[in-house]
Design a protein around this motif. Sequence first.
Motif, mmCIF file in Angstrom:
data_model
loop_
_atom_site.group_PDB
_atom_site.id
_atom_site.type_symbol
_atom_site.label_atom_id
_atom_site.label_comp_id
_atom_site.label_asym_id
_atom_site.label_seq_id
_atom_site.Cartn_x
_atom_site.Cartn_y
_atom_site.Cartn_z
ATOM 1 N N GLY A 1 -0.013 12.629 -9.328
ATOM 2 C CA GLY A 1 -1.112 13.559 -9.098
ATOM 3 C C GLY A 1 -2.481 12.914 -9.039
ATOM 4 O O GLY A 1 -3.504 13.565 -9.286
ATOM 5 N N ASP A 2 -2.521 11.619 -8.704
ATOM 6 C CA ASP A 2 -3.798 10.906 -8.585
ATOM 7 C C ASP A 2 -4.332 11.136 -7.167
ATOM 8 O O ASP A 2 -3.671 10.763 -6.190
ATOM 9 N N PRO A 3 -5.518 11.732 -7.015
ATOM 10 C CA PRO A 3 -6.011 12.092 -5.682
ATOM 11 C C PRO A 3 -6.603 10.941 -4.872
ATOM 12 O O PRO A 3 -6.994 11.138 -3.714
ATOM 13 N N ARG A 4 -6.701 9.756 -5.442
ATOM 14 C CA ARG A 4 -7.327 8.655 -4.715
ATOM 15 C C ARG A 4 -6.554 8.313 -3.434
ATOM 16 O O ARG A 4 -5.334 8.374 -3.397
ATOM 17 N N GLU A 5 -7.308 7.944 -2.419
ATOM 18 C CA GLU A 5 -6.723 7.599 -1.118
ATOM 19 C C GLU A 5 -6.431 6.100 -1.070
ATOM 20 O O GLU A 5 -7.278 5.275 -1.418
ATOM 21 N N VAL A 6 -5.231 5.758 -0.640
ATOM 22 C CA VAL A 6 -4.868 4.348 -0.480
ATOM 23 C C VAL A 6 -5.123 3.944 0.967
ATOM 24 O O VAL A 6 -4.616 4.574 1.900
ATOM 25 N N GLY B 1 15.543 2.514 -8.887
ATOM 26 C CA GLY B 1 14.612 2.618 -7.772
ATOM 27 C C GLY B 1 13.318 3.290 -8.197
ATOM 28 O O GLY B 1 13.224 3.862 -9.294
ATOM 29 N N LEU B 2 12.324 3.241 -7.321
ATOM 30 C CA LEU B 2 11.006 3.782 -7.662
ATOM 31 C C LEU B 2 11.066 5.278 -7.953
ATOM 32 O O LEU B 2 10.465 5.753 -8.924
ATOM 33 N N GLU B 3 11.784 6.041 -7.141
ATOM 34 C CA GLU B 3 11.853 7.492 -7.348
ATOM 35 C C GLU B 3 12.510 7.813 -8.689
ATOM 36 O O GLU B 3 12.040 8.681 -9.431
ATOM 37 N N ASP C 1 0.814 -1.209 0.000
ATOM 38 C CA ASP C 1 0.000 0.000 0.000
ATOM 39 C C ASP C 1 0.853 1.267 0.000
ATOM 40 O O ASP C 1 0.505 2.266 -0.638
ATOM 41 N N GLU C 2 2.002 1.231 0.659
ATOM 42 C CA GLU C 2 2.867 2.416 0.727
ATOM 43 C C GLU C 2 3.465 2.743 -0.644
ATOM 44 O O GLU C 2 3.535 3.911 -1.038
ATOM 45 N N ARG D 1 2.732 6.136 -2.856
ATOM 46 C CA ARG D 1 3.791 7.022 -3.349
ATOM 47 C C ARG D 1 3.646 7.266 -4.847
ATOM 48 O O ARG D 1 3.817 8.387 -5.324
ATOM 49 N N TYR D 2 3.322 6.200 -5.560
ATOM 50 C CA TYR D 2 3.146 6.327 -7.011
ATOM 51 C C TYR D 2 1.985 7.257 -7.347
ATOM 52 O O TYR D 2 2.116 8.162 -8.179
#
Length: 250
Positions: A204-209, A239-241, A193-194, A198-199
Motif C-alpha cells: 500500500g505504498d503510493p510512491r511511483e517507481v 516466491g515474492l507473492e 524496478d518491477e 510490486r512490493y
Amino acid sequence: MKIVIIGGTGLIGSKTVAILRQGGHEVVAASPKSGVNSITGEGLREALSGAQVVIDLANSPSFEDKAVLEFFETSGKNLHAAEAAAGVQHHVALSIVGTDRTPDNGYFRAKVAQEKLIEASGIPYTIIRSTQFMEFLGGIADSGAQGNVVRLSPGLFQPIAADDVAAQVADVALAPPRNGIVEIAGPERAPFDEIVARYLKAVGDPREVVRDPEARYFGGRVEEHSLVPLGEARLGRIGLEEWMRQARQR
C-alpha cells in the motif's frame, strides 16, 4: 557437532540457529551482547573452543566505505586467528552475489576483501553468495526515493527470502567445505524496478517507481546482470507473492 554462529542473533543468524538446534547440534549464537566480539576479539577463543564449524554472519554497523572495510578486515583477521587456534574444520561466510562485479559500491568492495581473507586463511571454507533479501525491499525502495518517486535500474533482480537463506546456510554448514563459492537466489528473476513496484503496491505504498538505467544501487551502477547469478545457483522455494502473503499474516 558444535557450531558457532558469529552474528547469531541477527535476521539470518537467529533463523539458522533454530534450524541447526532442531537438528540436534550444539549451537552458540555469538554476538557482542553475549560477550563474543569479533572486532575486539573478546570471548572469541572461549566461544570457538571445541567447535567444528564457524558461520560468519557478522555485519558492519556502519555502511560508510572506510568503516565497513575496516569492520570486515578486522573481524576476519580476529576470527581466522581464533579458528586456527581452535582447530576449526569449516568456515562458512555469507557474502553477496555480484560483489566482484560492482567495484563502485563500497560495501561490495568490503565483502570482496572479506572473501580474499577467507581464501588466504588456510582454513577450509565455503563462501555463500546470496542475492538481496526480500526483507530489505522496503529499505531498497527508500534508498532510491526522491520525494514520491523511486528511481531504480531495470537491471535483473532475484531476491531471496531470509527463511530460504537460513536453510541454505545451515545446509552448507553441515556439508564438507567446498573451498569455493556457492551462489543462492530467489526462485523468480525480473527487472529490479518491477519487483520493487510490486512490493510497494502490495504494502500500500503510493510512491511511483520510475525505471532509470542511470539509477545507482547504494552508489553502484547496476548493469543487466550485476545483481544476479551468472551461472549455477541454488534457488529458494519462497516466491515474492508467497513471501508477501506470509508477511501480511505475521
